[in-house]
Scaffold this motif. Structure first.
Motif, short mmCIF file in Angstrom:
data_model
loop_
_atom_site.label_atom_id
_atom_site.label_comp_id
_atom_site.label_asym_id
_atom_site.label_seq_id
_atom_site.Cartn_x
_atom_site.Cartn_y
_atom_site.Cartn_z
N GLU A 284 21.39 12.05 -8.49
CA GLU A 284 22.74 12.59 -8.32
C GLU A 284 23.37 12.94 -9.66
N MET A 285 23.17 12.08 -10.65
CA MET A 285 23.75 12.34 -11.96
C MET A 285 23.18 13.62 -12.57
N LEU A 286 21.84 13.77 -12.49
CA LEU A 286 21.22 14.95 -13.08
C LEU A 286 21.61 16.22 -12.32
N LEU A 287 21.73 16.13 -11.00
CA LEU A 287 22.17 17.29 -10.22
C LEU A 287 23.59 17.69 -10.60
N MET A 288 24.45 16.70 -10.79
CA MET A 288 25.82 17.00 -11.19
C MET A 288 25.86 17.66 -12.56
N LEU A 289 25.07 17.13 -13.50
CA LEU A 289 25.04 17.71 -14.85
C LEU A 289 24.48 19.13 -14.82
N SER A 290 23.44 19.35 -14.01
CA SER A 290 22.87 20.69 -13.94
C SER A 290 23.84 21.68 -13.33
N SER A 291 24.71 21.21 -12.42
CA SER A 291 25.69 22.10 -11.79
C SER A 291 26.74 22.57 -12.78
N ARG B 202 26.03 23.54 -15.77
CA ARG B 202 25.42 24.60 -16.57
C ARG B 202 25.06 25.81 -15.71
N GLU B 203 24.54 25.53 -14.53
CA GLU B 203 23.98 26.59 -13.70
C GLU B 203 23.89 26.06 -12.27
N LYS B 204 23.21 26.82 -11.41
CA LYS B 204 23.01 26.37 -10.04
C LYS B 204 22.16 25.10 -10.03
N PRO B 205 22.57 24.04 -9.31
CA PRO B 205 21.78 22.81 -9.26
C PRO B 205 20.34 23.08 -8.80
N ASP B 206 19.39 22.45 -9.46
CA ASP B 206 17.97 22.69 -9.18
C ASP B 206 17.30 21.35 -8.89
N ALA C 285 18.71 14.69 -21.35
CA ALA C 285 18.54 15.49 -22.57
C ALA C 285 17.54 16.63 -22.36
N LEU C 286 16.58 16.42 -21.46
CA LEU C 286 15.54 17.42 -21.22
C LEU C 286 15.92 18.46 -20.16
N MET C 287 16.99 18.21 -19.42
CA MET C 287 17.31 19.03 -18.26
C MET C 287 17.44 20.52 -18.57
N GLY C 288 18.00 20.85 -19.73
CA GLY C 288 18.26 22.25 -20.05
C GLY C 288 17.15 22.94 -20.82
N ASN C 289 15.93 22.36 -20.81
CA ASN C 289 14.82 22.91 -21.61
C ASN C 289 15.27 23.15 -23.06
N PRO C 290 15.65 22.09 -23.77
CA PRO C 290 16.27 22.26 -25.08
C PRO C 290 15.35 22.85 -26.13
N CYS C 291 15.96 23.56 -27.06
CA CYS C 291 15.24 24.03 -28.26
C CYS C 291 15.31 22.98 -29.36
N LEU C 292 16.40 22.20 -29.35
CA LEU C 292 16.61 21.14 -30.33
C LEU C 292 16.90 19.85 -29.57
#
Length: 222
Positions: free
Chosen positions: A104-111, A113-117, A154-161
């Motif tokens: 639930e936490m990761l879904l909320m964070l992804s929402s 930025r963008e559509k929850p995945d 930290a990995l959810m957004g496919n980080p560059c850094l």
């Protein structure tokens, strides 16, 4: 220009820290730091508590402004109040939503930025060694589970850094090995990673370049 464990030499700087100083309540926590953290490599920083390691990560993340000097990330100089693009960070203290499950936490964070995945959430949780179907609330997680979940966000957004503060703390041997595999996989994907750790053996195992920090000063280990 830096030579790494695989014999290659990175000529592309990911993060350049130039003459960076920071004073807080009369204490000079960062003292004229100059360093290059190469792109698509794992840079390790070790040092005793209070040496300034976490403060340096916060400065690179744009969470604090510096008094002197500049920080350049992938060719862009951080402005006051600015954040690097493509940033994933795992920095103490752990700020997690206690009443949510990990999913639930990761879904909320992804929402935000963008559509929850949901597929992405499940994949990231599995990568860090957590069960996507676990219905326990975060408040019941062990410290090691919280550490894994913090890496997952930290990995959810496919980080560059990727900036990590003591990522293997509170993990058992299997957890540490799993964390190391994730970081090496991210580096191989092209992510620039800076890891703060008190564990010299861990950094010897995963880092391509290492630094030692003491009293707000940083030096590369040759």
């Amino acid at each position: 220009m830096n030579e790494h464990k695989d014999g290659t030499v990175s000529r592309v700087p990911g993060v350049i820290v130039s003459g960076v100083s920071k004073t807080i309540k009369g204490n000079r926590v960062l003292d004229g730091i100059n360093a290059v953290f190469p792109a698509a490599r794992i840079s390790g920083i070790r040092g005793h508590n209070g040496s300034g390691k976490t403060m340096l990560l916060r400065a690179i993340a744009g969470l604090i402004s510096v008094d002197e000097g500049s920080i350049e990330v992938f060719g862009q100089t951080l402005g006051r109040g600015g954040f690097p693009k493509g940033l994933g960070y795992m920095i103490e203290p752990l700020e997690l939503w206690e009443e949510f499950t990990g999913s639930e936490m990761l879904l909320m964070l992804s929402s935000l930025r963008e559509k929850p995945d949901r597929h992405r959430v499940d994949d990231v949780l599995v990568r860090v060694g957590l069960n996507p179907d676990d219905v326990r609330r975060i408040k019941s997680y062990s410290l090691g589970m919280r550490r894994r979940l913090n890496l997952a966000q930290a990995l959810m957004g496919n980080p560059c850094l990727l900036l990590l503060d003591e990522p293997t703390n509170a993990l058992d041997e299997n957890g540490q090995e799993a964390m190391s595999r994730v970081l090496i996989d991210e580096r191989n994907r092209g992510t620039t990673i800076i890891v703060v750790s008190h564990d010299r053996e861990e950094l010897d195992r995963i880092a391509d370049i290492q630094f030692i920090m003491s009293e707000g000063r940083l030096r590369e280990v040759r």
